[in-house]
Write a protein that holds these residues in place. Sequence first.
Motif, PDB file in Angstrom:
ATOM      1  N   UNK A   9      -7.607  19.554 -10.782  1.00 51.23           N
ATOM      2  CA  UNK A   9      -7.628  19.491  -9.482  1.00 51.23           C
ATOM      3  C   UNK A   9      -8.728  20.598  -9.031  1.00 51.23           C
TER       4      UNK A   9
ATOM      5  N   UNK B 190       2.640   2.628   2.143  1.00 54.46           N
ATOM      6  CA  UNK B 190       2.562   3.351   3.420  1.00 54.46           C
ATOM      7  C   UNK B 190       3.890   3.711   3.921  1.00 54.46           C
TER       8      UNK B 190
ATOM      9  N   UNK C 139       0.805  -1.271  -0.116  1.00 56.97           N
ATOM     10  CA  UNK C 139      -0.018   0.108  -0.068  1.00 56.97           C
ATOM     11  C   UNK C 139       0.741   1.231   0.033  1.00 56.97           C
TER      12      UNK C 139
ATOM     13  N   UNK D 166      -6.023  12.786  -6.908  1.00 56.71           N
ATOM     14  CA  UNK D 166      -6.114  11.384  -6.662  1.00 56.71           C
ATOM     15  C   UNK D 166      -5.378  10.656  -7.965  1.00 56.71           C
ATOM     16  N   UNK D 167      -4.638   9.927  -7.243  1.00 54.96           N
ATOM     17  CA  UNK D 167      -3.588   8.998  -8.211  1.00 54.96           C
ATOM     18  C   UNK D 167      -3.958   7.389  -8.163  1.00 54.96           C
ATOM     19  N   UNK D 168      -4.393   6.850  -9.218  1.00 54.89           N
ATOM     20  CA  UNK D 168      -4.801   5.480  -9.073  1.00 54.89           C
ATOM     21  C   UNK D 168      -3.655   4.363  -9.062  1.00 54.89           C
ATOM     22  N   UNK D 169      -2.800   4.818 -10.004  1.00 58.99           N
ATOM     23  CA  UNK D 169      -1.528   3.771  -9.966  1.00 58.99           C
ATOM     24  C   UNK D 169      -0.338   4.246  -9.409  1.00 58.99           C
ATOM     25  N   UNK D 170      -0.010   4.123  -8.350  1.00 62.95           N
ATOM     26  CA  UNK D 170       1.236   4.692  -7.861  1.00 62.95           C
ATOM     27  C   UNK D 170       2.272   3.556  -8.248  1.00 62.95           C
TER      28      UNK D 170
ATOM     29  N   UNK E 253      -6.152   1.780  -1.987  1.00 64.47           N
ATOM     30  CA  UNK E 253      -5.977   2.671  -2.765  1.00 64.47           C
ATOM     31  C   UNK E 253      -7.522   3.283  -2.957  1.00 64.47           C
TER      32      UNK E 253
ATOM     33  N   UNK F 255     -15.541  13.241 -10.081  1.00 59.28           N
ATOM     34  CA  UNK F 255     -15.331  13.176  -8.607  1.00 59.28           C
ATOM     35  C   UNK F 255     -14.958  14.350  -8.285  1.00 59.28           C
TER      36      UNK F 255
ATOM     37  N   UNK G 185      -1.407  10.244   0.859  1.00 52.93           N
ATOM     38  CA  UNK G 185      -2.643  10.274   0.027  1.00 52.93           C
ATOM     39  C   UNK G 185      -4.001  11.127   0.596  1.00 52.93           C
ATOM     40  N   UNK G 186      -3.502  11.791   1.923  1.00 55.70           N
ATOM     41  CA  UNK G 186      -4.725  12.541   2.384  1.00 55.70           C
ATOM     42  C   UNK G 186      -4.446  14.035   2.152  1.00 55.70           C
TER      43      UNK G 186
ATOM     44  N   UNK H 255      -3.978  20.560 -13.014  1.00 58.03           N
ATOM     45  CA  UNK H 255      -4.135  21.532 -12.026  1.00 58.03           C
ATOM     46  C   UNK H 255      -5.480  22.150 -12.405  1.00 58.03           C
TER      47      UNK H 255
ATOM     48  N   UNK I 234      -6.800  18.438  -0.295  1.00 58.56           N
ATOM     49  CA  UNK I 234      -6.603  16.866  -0.402  1.00 58.56           C
ATOM     50  C   UNK I 234      -5.503  16.522  -1.370  1.00 58.56           C
ATOM     51  N   UNK I 235      -5.082  15.299  -1.445  1.00 58.53           N
ATOM     52  CA  UNK I 235      -4.367  14.895  -2.828  1.00 58.53           C
ATOM     53  C   UNK I 235      -5.008  15.074  -3.833  1.00 58.53           C
TER      54      UNK I 235
ATOM     55  N   UNK J  44     -12.207  19.389  -8.872  1.00 62.32           N
ATOM     56  CA  UNK J  44     -12.463  18.284  -8.039  1.00 62.32           C
ATOM     57  C   UNK J  44     -12.524  19.070  -6.497  1.00 62.32           C
TER      58      UNK J  44
END
Lengths: 303, 303
Positions: free
Chosen positions: A297, A90, A88, A224-228, B184, B217, A206-207, A294, A221-222, A300
């Motif tokens: 973002x 982390x 994850x 949103x990234x799906x594939x780190x 995620x 989103x 990620x927060x 940007x 907030x961050x 969002x």
Amino acid sequence: MSLISVGSLAYDGIRTVAGEKPRILGGSLTHFSNAASLKSKPSLVGVVGEDFAPAEWDFLKSKSHSIEGVEVLSGEKTFFWKGYYTEDFDIAITEETQLNALAKFDPKVPESYKKTPYILFLANMVPELQSKAALQCPGSVLKVLDTMNFWIENNAPGLAQAFKDVDGIIVNEGEAELLTGQKNLIKAAEMLFQPHFKILILKKGSHGVMVFTRDYMISLPAYPVKEIVDPTGAGDSFAGAFFSYLDAESQGGLDQDTVKQAAAYATVVASFAVEDFGVNGINNVSPAQVQARLDDFRKIVSF
Amino acid sequence: MSLISVGSLAYDGIRTVAGEKPRILGGSLTHFSNAASLKSKPSLVGVVGEDFAPAEWDFLKSKSHSIEGVEVLSGEKTFFWKGYYTEDFDIAITEETQLNALAKFDPKVPESYKKTPYILFLANMVPELQSKAALQCPGSVLKVLDTMNFWIENNAPGLAQAFKDVDGIIVNEGEAELLTGQKNLIKAAEMLFQPHFKILILKKGSHGVMVFTRDYMISLPAYPVKEIVDPTGAGDSFAGAFFSYLDAESQGGLDQDTVKQAAAYATVVASFAVEDFGVNGINNVSPAQVQARLDDFRKIVSF
């Protein structure tokens, strides 16, 4: 205005669920300048060994205003870090650390760097070296340090002194809790914010991120990234983008709107950093791609 | 337009670091209507026992459009929950649960509730009852359910069916991970978002909220609260404020700007909920205080 950054240059061996890179360019200074250069190329202070390859020198030169402050120690190798991330992302688990040249780092900020007003960023390193570099830059418009749990746990007095020698700090959630014993981040930030501070940046991964000044706070907030792929250097990339924005757009001024724009911009730049290994995520991105993300973002987040 | 909510009415015994309340009005329906009533009073469906006191009836009446759907079971007591929160408010520890009247809950949505277009909110309860209530409301503009880890772990088939019977869900971070096995949150949301869904709300507690629709989103941080007194009902308060906003401002329409405004508004209302025990945090707040905090939140977040 200009931007000076003191930090580490390294070779990293990184393994994540997305793959493995046994030896790629890394280090806080590398990630900072890679991100900063999208807005404002910084002047660098660091140290490497004789093994630092021509391609890496070319990279650093292309991402910086000056590398006069980067020293080569003869008979030494460049700092090497090897580690992997849990699924994850982390936690980074260190498997090997060879300090090499970094063990003898003695930062000297060249006089040529200080001819115009400047922001000074002190990446994570031995707190005494951060103090030393800070004291060489009494004329800075803003000087901020980053640190890590190792120094909080093993060199609290040195870190306390370094905090006195700067006007701001950038820490993550875990470090803020470690420093204050407080899980409520608003309370932790209040406890950490010293009377002489101008800014406190609290990274939440990620927060997202919170920024505190004497007059206001910001929370984002961050992106949103799906594939780190590789989170290494995300924090230094955030810092590089954030301070380059202040350098380029506000001459180091910290009014709420500018700082909010800087934090949003840096959030977006850092989101590219984690999408590939090492410097590639940001190195391969165009200004148009940054601007598009940007704008996205803003849709969002802003209401 | 109107708003119908089906949920629990309860007495709560709550202990936090801020103090202890042995028996106060609680339940999802209570917190939902308390928050919703600031914008749009909902029509309620719930069940209580004979011990439900006149003061609680007065409270419910004052916060709702109708309580025709609230049943009193003779010979029964009202649902009672007793628990405490750890120091950082992360975990609620249950000490005692007396289902009482709630064990016999058989929700019936009165026909009088359905005379105008309406949004239906199904608070956390037995998934089969959520399905039952949803099927009584085929004409709803939008119907959304909340759930909890207990049903995910102990009644996955019932919950899967309930998901089919609504057009949206509201879950927290832990529940999203439990449902998908995915840490995620962007990926988890993608996995959870069923083709027939209109909306998915992902609550992240002190880290804010994300809202997903088919087209876009939204991500917002939490409003910064320094002194949490009692987090009970914060999620239901968020839901109450969110859906009352859609009811009052967009007739249930889900364009991005409206949903973002609704999420920001609900974030602010929920921030009041945690600042006092039970319903007091929101009950004692004025529209001007909500608006002032919303203006402040915009300064903290929007760029």
